[in-house]
Design a protein around this motif. Structure first.
Motif, PDB file in Angstrom:
ATOM      1  N   UNK A 252       3.068   3.765 -13.244  1.00  0.00           N
ATOM      2  CA  UNK A 252       2.682   3.517 -11.910  1.00  0.00           C
ATOM      3  C   UNK A 252       4.046   3.835 -11.061  1.00  0.00           C
ATOM      4  N   UNK A 253       5.209   3.558 -11.762  1.00  0.00           N
ATOM      5  CA  UNK A 253       6.192   3.833 -10.793  1.00  0.00           C
ATOM      6  C   UNK A 253       6.425   5.358 -10.723  1.00  0.00           C
ATOM      7  N   UNK A 254       6.109   6.002 -11.687  1.00  0.00           N
ATOM      8  CA  UNK A 254       6.227   7.465 -11.490  1.00  0.00           C
ATOM      9  C   UNK A 254       5.468   8.067 -10.696  1.00  0.00           C
ATOM     10  N   UNK A 255       4.240   7.661 -10.580  1.00  0.00           N
ATOM     11  CA  UNK A 255       3.459   8.071  -9.450  1.00  0.00           C
ATOM     12  C   UNK A 255       3.974   7.797  -8.256  1.00  0.00           C
ATOM     13  N   UNK A 256       4.417   6.642  -7.901  1.00  0.00           N
ATOM     14  CA  UNK A 256       4.850   6.258  -6.624  1.00  0.00           C
ATOM     15  C   UNK A 256       6.028   7.124  -6.200  1.00  0.00           C
ATOM     16  N   UNK A 257       7.184   7.217  -7.143  1.00  0.00           N
ATOM     17  CA  UNK A 257       8.071   8.095  -7.136  1.00  0.00           C
ATOM     18  C   UNK A 257       7.859   9.662  -6.432  1.00  0.00           C
ATOM     19  N   UNK A 258       6.898   9.891  -7.382  1.00  0.00           N
ATOM     20  CA  UNK A 258       6.403  11.412  -7.188  1.00  0.00           C
ATOM     21  C   UNK A 258       5.803  11.696  -5.874  1.00  0.00           C
ATOM     22  N   UNK A 259       4.824  10.829  -5.561  1.00  0.00           N
ATOM     23  CA  UNK A 259       4.273  10.988  -4.358  1.00  0.00           C
ATOM     24  C   UNK A 259       5.172  10.891  -3.110  1.00  0.00           C
ATOM     25  N   UNK A 260       6.352   9.758  -3.153  1.00  0.00           N
ATOM     26  CA  UNK A 260       6.933   9.666  -2.025  1.00  0.00           C
ATOM     27  C   UNK A 260       8.211  10.793  -2.052  1.00  0.00           C
ATOM     28  N   UNK A 261       8.637  11.053  -3.062  1.00  0.00           N
ATOM     29  CA  UNK A 261       9.817  12.076  -3.173  1.00  0.00           C
ATOM     30  C   UNK A 261       8.931  13.600  -2.656  1.00  0.00           C
TER      31      UNK A 261
ATOM     32  N   UNK B 194       0.870  -1.335   0.105  1.00  0.00           N
ATOM     33  CA  UNK B 194       0.020   0.006   0.069  1.00  0.00           C
ATOM     34  C   UNK B 194       0.862   1.225  -0.114  1.00  0.00           C
ATOM     35  N   UNK B 195       0.239   2.354  -0.059  1.00  0.00           N
ATOM     36  CA  UNK B 195       1.167   3.534  -0.335  1.00  0.00           C
ATOM     37  C   UNK B 195       1.752   3.728   1.250  1.00  0.00           C
ATOM     38  N   UNK B 196       1.043   3.339   2.172  1.00  0.00           N
ATOM     39  CA  UNK B 196       1.590   3.812   3.310  1.00  0.00           C
ATOM     40  C   UNK B 196       2.603   2.872   3.822  1.00  0.00           C
ATOM     41  N   UNK B 197       2.659   1.576   3.306  1.00  0.00           N
ATOM     42  CA  UNK B 197       3.767   0.507   3.532  1.00  0.00           C
ATOM     43  C   UNK B 197       4.670   0.939   2.644  1.00  0.00           C
ATOM     44  N   UNK B 198       4.862   1.590   1.549  1.00  0.00           N
ATOM     45  CA  UNK B 198       5.893   1.998   0.693  1.00  0.00           C
ATOM     46  C   UNK B 198       6.571   3.180   1.526  1.00  0.00           C
ATOM     47  N   UNK B 199       6.082   4.118   1.787  1.00  0.00           N
ATOM     48  CA  UNK B 199       6.347   5.093   2.498  1.00  0.00           C
ATOM     49  C   UNK B 199       7.159   4.798   3.821  1.00  0.00           C
ATOM     50  N   UNK B 200       6.691   3.649   4.552  1.00  0.00           N
ATOM     51  CA  UNK B 200       7.303   3.321   5.821  1.00  0.00           C
ATOM     52  C   UNK B 200       8.523   2.645   5.523  1.00  0.00           C
ATOM     53  N   UNK B 201       8.565   1.686   4.395  1.00  0.00           N
ATOM     54  CA  UNK B 201       9.797   0.989   3.820  1.00  0.00           C
ATOM     55  C   UNK B 201      10.916   2.265   3.325  1.00  0.00           C
TER      56      UNK B 201
ATOM     57  N   UNK C 257       9.584  -4.600  -9.088  1.00  0.00           N
ATOM     58  CA  UNK C 257       8.446  -4.205  -8.104  1.00  0.00           C
ATOM     59  C   UNK C 257       8.201  -2.727  -7.860  1.00  0.00           C
ATOM     60  N   UNK C 258       7.092  -2.126  -8.243  1.00  0.00           N
ATOM     61  CA  UNK C 258       7.093  -0.665  -8.041  1.00  0.00           C
ATOM     62  C   UNK C 258       7.303  -0.147  -6.398  1.00  0.00           C
ATOM     63  N   UNK C 259       6.859  -0.632  -5.429  1.00  0.00           N
ATOM     64  CA  UNK C 259       7.234  -0.324  -3.956  1.00  0.00           C
ATOM     65  C   UNK C 259       8.596  -0.498  -3.770  1.00  0.00           C
ATOM     66  N   UNK C 260       9.234  -1.600  -4.252  1.00  0.00           N
ATOM     67  CA  UNK C 260      10.599  -1.888  -3.994  1.00  0.00           C
ATOM     68  C   UNK C 260      11.735  -0.823  -4.890  1.00  0.00           C
TER      69      UNK C 260
END
Ligand code: URA
Length: 441
Positions: A219-228, A54-61, A179-182
């Motif tokens: 998908x990767x771009x979105x996850x990278x953008x949100x977390x950065x 989940x987005x929360x797990x990705x940011x915790x990682x 894997x997108x979150x990793x």
């Protein structure tokens, strides 16, 4: 943490359930400290590979990976701290071309790069091709070099996101990279540790990249953008083409030499110029040195003036490299074997199979199969024509550089099928496919 709890966490992820921030933190820091063995982390990574996060797990990682090491803080600098990251391509020497121009514009660039593995090259291997250049730079040295020189080009130290370093090595040999979150946590853990204000990510899409579909890349771009953004790094992401190698060379020294030649302000490769200057203008705009068009023009001005060569030589000298080679690249030796491949037919050279050339580079010794392989700095390819040029049957189009007769012969045998020569000229007008700034594509 006691053993049954680790097994519970693996099972929880296997069932697609969400782990809490504390559970992830215990798992990852336990692995970093050596309390969780490789086999349990490998099982967990495989569960994440199939179940996602989940987005929360990705940011915790991500936060935990940063917490495993030191986070640099820059004070008293009179310009923004920025970096450019590429997700990995074939012939991708753009970091070497762009970093000096960003310094010319008053930025500080603590560029922590990686080595090549598989078919994609790594900036560190290209730098290692410069005699004397040290890519192993301690944290203390990074802290002293950046304010003085404006740029450090170095490998990940043991202090910067060490949990990522250990997990990445394991992902590499357990087929759990894609894997997108990793990927998100891995890339950004290093960038967050650098203490950046701004970041531009060159997210490669195509046959020669691990993001082989636009869907995965988005998908990767979105996850990278949100977390950065959450980590307070002003970030831009360009999705760029990676079906055909970038520029005219593949191979460590050959690419470094091409980057040096480019820094003199001369290049007829419009797509390479546009890609490099666009990435630079994006990050300048992201840190308030825009707007994009004005930043692009400034970077183009520095590029054409050739001042980037002086800056690159200064960076090289500061890290123990032979700056004379930067001013006189012709002093470097060539590979002992250079063979030329000619066009099989008349037509337009519309491209080349980036994946094939990346893998063929590994056969020549320009890349590595496993982390412990050494690389041949002189091996690789030189394209004698630009993409879209008309070629005549029998005309020389590619040089193969190597030191092993059998490897060179093997590569030459299959090379012609990896070139696209067609009756009509069909090249991309721009290699920038899409621009991501937090909105949907
Ligand atoms: N580059 C990284 O640093 N990590 C990944 O997971 C993929 C590319």
């Amino acid at each position: 943490m006691i053993m049954h709890t680790i097994i519970d966490l693996i099972e929880k992820k296997q069932q697609g359930k969400e782990l809490t921030r504390n559970e992830l933190r215990d798992f990852v820091l336990g692995y970093h400290r050596g309390e969780v063995p490789d086999y349990q982390m490998a099982a967990f990574l495989m569960a994440v590979y199939f179940r996602g996060m989940t987005p929360e797990e990705t940011s915790a990682l991500l936060d935990t990976m940063v917490e495993s090491g030191v986070k640099l803080k820059w004070e008293g600098l009179n310009g923004p701290v920025v970096d450019k990251h590429s997700t990995g391509g074939v012939g991708d020497k753009i970091s070497l071309m762009l970093a000096p121009l960003l310094v010319a514009d008053g930025c500080y660039v603590p560029m922590i790069s990686g080595r090549g593995l598989g078919h994609t090259g790594g900036t560190l291997d290209k730098l290692d091709a410069i005699p004397g250049f040290r890519t192993r730079v301690s944290l203390e040295e990074i802290k002293s070099l950046l304010p003085r020189i404006g740029c450090v080009l170095a490998g990940q130290t043991a202090e910067l996101a060490p949990a990522d370093r250990k997990m990445y090595s394991l992902r590499d040999v357990t087929s759990t990279v894609r894997a997108v979150p990793l990927i998100t946590a891995s890339i950004l853990s290093k960038k967050c540790s650098e203490g950046l204000n701004g970041l531009v990510i060159d997210l490669k899409v195509g046959h020669g990249a691990f993001s082989d579909t636009k869907e995965f890349a988005e998908k990767l771009a979105q996850a990278l953008y949100e977390n950065a953004t959450r980590a307070d790094i002003s970030t831009r992401i360009l999705l760029t083409a990676m079906d055909t190698p970038i520029g005219r060379t593949i191979g460590n020294w050959l690419e470094t030499r091409e980057a040096i030649e480019w820094l003199h302000g001369r290049s007829d490769l419009i797509e390479v110029n546009e890609l490099t200057l666009s990435l630079g203008a994006e990050v300048l705009d992201a840190v308030g040195k825009g707007p994009f068009d004005a930043a692009y023009q400034r970077l183009e001005g520095y590029w054409k003036s050739g001042c980037g060569v002086e800056i690159f030589a200064k960076i090289v000298a500061a890290q123990g490299g032979d700056a004379d080679v930067i001013f006189h690249p012709e002093k470097m030796p060539n590979a002992p074997i250079i063979k030329t491949v000619t066009a099989s037919r008349d037509g337009y050279l519309n491209g080349a199979d980036a994946l094939w050339f990346g893998k063929a580079g590994v056969i020549l010794g320009a890349g590595r199969r496993v982390v412990s392989d050494s690389v041949d700095p002189l091996a690789g390819f030189v394209f004698l024509k630009a993409w879209g040029d008309f070629v005549k049957a029998g005309e020389p189009i590619v040089e193969v550089h190597g030191s092993n007769e059998t490897a060179v012969a093997d590569v030459i045998r299959d090379l012609p099928q990896s070139l696209t020569i067609e009756s009509e000229r069909k090249v991309l007008s721009s290699w920038v496919l899409a621009r991501h700034e937090g909105k949907s594509f």
